[in-house]
Enzyme design. Structure first.
Site, PDB file in Angstrom:
ATOM      1  N   SER A 234      46.834  39.075  37.776  1.00 33.03           N
ATOM      2  CA  SER A 234      47.540  39.808  36.722  1.00 33.03           C
ATOM      3  C   SER A 234      48.893  39.165  36.470  1.00 33.03           C
ATOM      4  CB  SER A 234      47.691  41.270  37.150  1.00 33.03           C
ATOM      5  OG  SER A 234      49.044  41.591  37.328  1.00 33.03           O
ATOM      6  N   LYS A 235      49.287  39.176  35.210  1.00 34.00           N
ATOM      7  CA  LYS A 235      50.535  38.473  34.905  1.00 34.00           C
ATOM      8  C   LYS A 235      51.749  39.207  35.443  1.00 34.00           C
ATOM      9  CE  LYS A 235      50.372  39.685  30.013  1.00 34.00           C
ATOM     10  NZ  LYS A 235      50.194  39.114  28.695  1.00 34.00           N
ATOM     11  N   ARG A 236      51.584  40.479  35.775  1.00 31.68           N
ATOM     12  CA  ARG A 236      52.717  41.201  36.344  1.00 31.68           C
ATOM     13  C   ARG A 236      52.885  40.890  37.828  1.00 31.68           C
ATOM     14  NH1 ARG A 236      51.482  43.991  32.171  1.00 31.68           N
ATOM     15  NH2 ARG A 236      49.475  44.623  33.031  1.00 31.68           N
ATOM     16  N   ARG A 237      51.776  40.607  38.499  1.00 32.38           N
ATOM     17  CA  ARG A 237      51.852  40.455  39.955  1.00 32.38           C
ATOM     18  C   ARG A 237      51.735  39.002  40.406  1.00 32.38           C
ATOM     19  NH1 ARG A 237      47.462  43.793  41.447  1.00 32.38           N
ATOM     20  NH2 ARG A 237      46.330  41.993  40.668  1.00 32.38           N
ATOM     21  N   VAL A 240      50.315  33.316  36.954  1.00 35.24           N
ATOM     22  CA  VAL A 240      49.082  33.056  36.199  1.00 35.24           C
ATOM     23  C   VAL A 240      49.302  32.143  34.996  1.00 35.24           C
ATOM     24  CG1 VAL A 240      48.021  35.251  36.799  1.00 35.24           C
ATOM     25  CG2 VAL A 240      49.344  35.084  34.701  1.00 35.24           C
TER      26      VAL A 240
END
Ligand code: GLU
Length: 469
Positions: A234-237, A240
């Site tokens: 995920s791009k938040r975590r 990526v």
């Protein structure tokens, strides 16, 4: 029939490595089939799309090897609004879709559940179009929808479990599900190779193809990419963004090789192979349908191997953006005029065997270009022991006296200085290394001293000796 595939990103953010993988899979498939790769930017979500991301997509594709001009497009979804509306109208006229004025609350009150789909209340009411009325697809009550998927076989969906889904909103605008199908139809797409997360949409989309009277495409839903905890990247975590890897100094060649190994392997127990081998051997049908682990450590190791396989001149060239600070890459800690290309060329082969990503070149060579080394205080504390000041003074004097300033001589000189103090070479090296480069690890010390030169190397050792308390 000419195979036509498409890559259809939405310009909503940085370019995800999973997107790069899907793009490459489409690219390879088109090439293998003598087909056409179409790029379509799905830019109809005005709230989330930003024009700057479009350029990001084009340049990320370019970097990974899908070069501008080598494919059809980019087409833009927003330019096909007339086609989307016409398809919605056709579905209504043919009775395959109907208008509905139910509010969400009304549906919930009737079905008694928040999670149940639409209950078909307006199916046979024959409502005309009107402000606030959504257009819903009349899903067949019976039968099943069989999706032909190159990776997953034939996932089968019971039609009665598919609700009458919305295809155009109350303001008349077609939803993504429909726009996506109409674009694929308009662009003559024969194979839809895309991320697994779209699989739940597929039976609905295939029903739309059928209802619009066009043979549906062959599908291929590519498994998700997960982190070490088996969570979807995920791009938040997670890291990526392809751009982030690029700016850190991953080589496009290593990256694309690695991406293709997610869920697939070339013949003969090989992993690092020429791109042409992948283009020949890659088979979508062989891709493992379970989630693929994106292992950054392995990618790093791959990248290191790719770096070592470069010719020295190619390596020097590849390092340039980090040595000068180009585009989105941060400038190095030295001034442009302090950079010395000859000095860099002299140590480049030593650095090439030691770094895994190109950005690591900077801390390995900054001591050559800065007036004074950037001292890592933790390294200093570790290296500077009792007796270090005296050792550094003695080393300074010995270095100043050498006849020939070369790595061999410098090594035997320091060896002798250490031996007089009962120190092995390794122990004698540590304070000298920190004094001269600022760090405990780095390029081989004596070669570094040789390149740094007989002016600067002894004076750094002397300055450090004076600083040690
Ligand atoms: N625009 C969609 C996405 O970025 C792609 C949909 C598709 O490939 O069909 O996820």
């Amino acid at each position: 029939m000419t195979v036509r595939v498409r890559f259809a990103p939405s310009p909503t953010g940085m370019f995800h490595v999973g997107g790069a993988r899907s793009a490459l899979q489409n690219w390879i498939y088109a090439k293998q089939q003598g087909g056409v790769f179409v790029l379509r930017i799905e830019d109809t979500d005005a709230a989330r799309n930003k024009p700057e991301w479009i350029e990001g997509i084009l340049s990320a594709l370019d970097w990974i090897g899908i070069e501008r001009g080598a494919y059809e497009g980019p087409h833009f979804q927003s330019e096909y609004a007339d086609e989307h509306r016409a398809a919605a109208a056709r579905l209504h006229e043919s009775g395959r879709a109907y208008y509905c004025d139910c509010t969400r609350e009304a549906v919930q009150a009737r079905t008694g559940s928040q999670y149940q789909g639409y209950d078909g209340f307006c199916r046979d009411r024959g409502l005309p179009a009107g402000e606030g009325r959504a257009l819903r697809f009349r899903t067949p009550d019976e039968g099943e929808t069989v999706v032909v998927d190159l990776i997953r076989g034939e996932p089968t969906f019971e039609n009665k479990l598919i609700e009458d889904f919305v295809i155009a909103r109350g303001d008349g605008s077609p939803v993504f599900l429909l726009a996506n199908v109409v674009d694929d139809m308009t662009m003559g797409i024969t194979h839809v190779i895309r991320a697994e997360e779209h699989l739940p949409n597929t039976p609905k989309q295939q029903l739309l193809w059928d209802a619009l009277g066009v043979k549906p495409p062959i599908w291929a839903h590519v498994p998700v990419v997960v982190n070490e905890k088996r969570q979807k990247l995920s791009k938040r975590r997670d890291k990526v963004a392809l751009e982030a890897f690029r700016d850190e100094g991953y080589l496009a060649t290593a990256m694309r090789n690695y991406l293709m190994l997610l869920g697939w392997a070339p013949s003969g127990d090989r992993e690092i192979v020429e791109w042409s081998v992948i283009e020949d051997e890659y088979r979508l049908e062989e891709v493992n349908p379970s989630p693929a682990f994106f292992d950054e450590k392995k990618l790093r190791a791959f990248n290191g191997e790719y770096i070592r396989a470069l010719g020295v001149e190619e390596f020097v060239e590849a390092c340039r953006p980090w040595l000068t600070g180009t585009g989105t890459i941060a400038p190095p800690p030295w001034q442009p005029e302090e950079f010395d290309a000859d000095a860099f060329a002299a140590v480049a082969p030593l650095a090439q065997t030691r770094i895994a990503v190109l950005s690591e070149i900077v801390p390995n060579v900054d001591f050559l270009f800065l007036d004074a080394p950037l001292i890592d205080e933790a390294a200093w504390a570790k290296a500077m022991k009792e007796g270090s000041a005296e050792l550094l003074d003695a080393a300074t004097a010995a270095f100043e006296a050498v006849e020939s300033w070369d790595a061999e001589t410098l090594k035997s000189t320091l060896e002798a200085v250490g031996a007089e103090r009962g120190l092995k070479l390794g122990k004698a090296q540590a304070p000298v290394r920190v004094a001269v480069t600022g760090r405990t690890v780095g390029l081989p010390l004596f070669e570094s001293l040789e390149v740094l030169g007989r002016e600067r190397a002894p004076s750094r050792a002397r300055a450090a000796g004076a600083r040690v308390v």
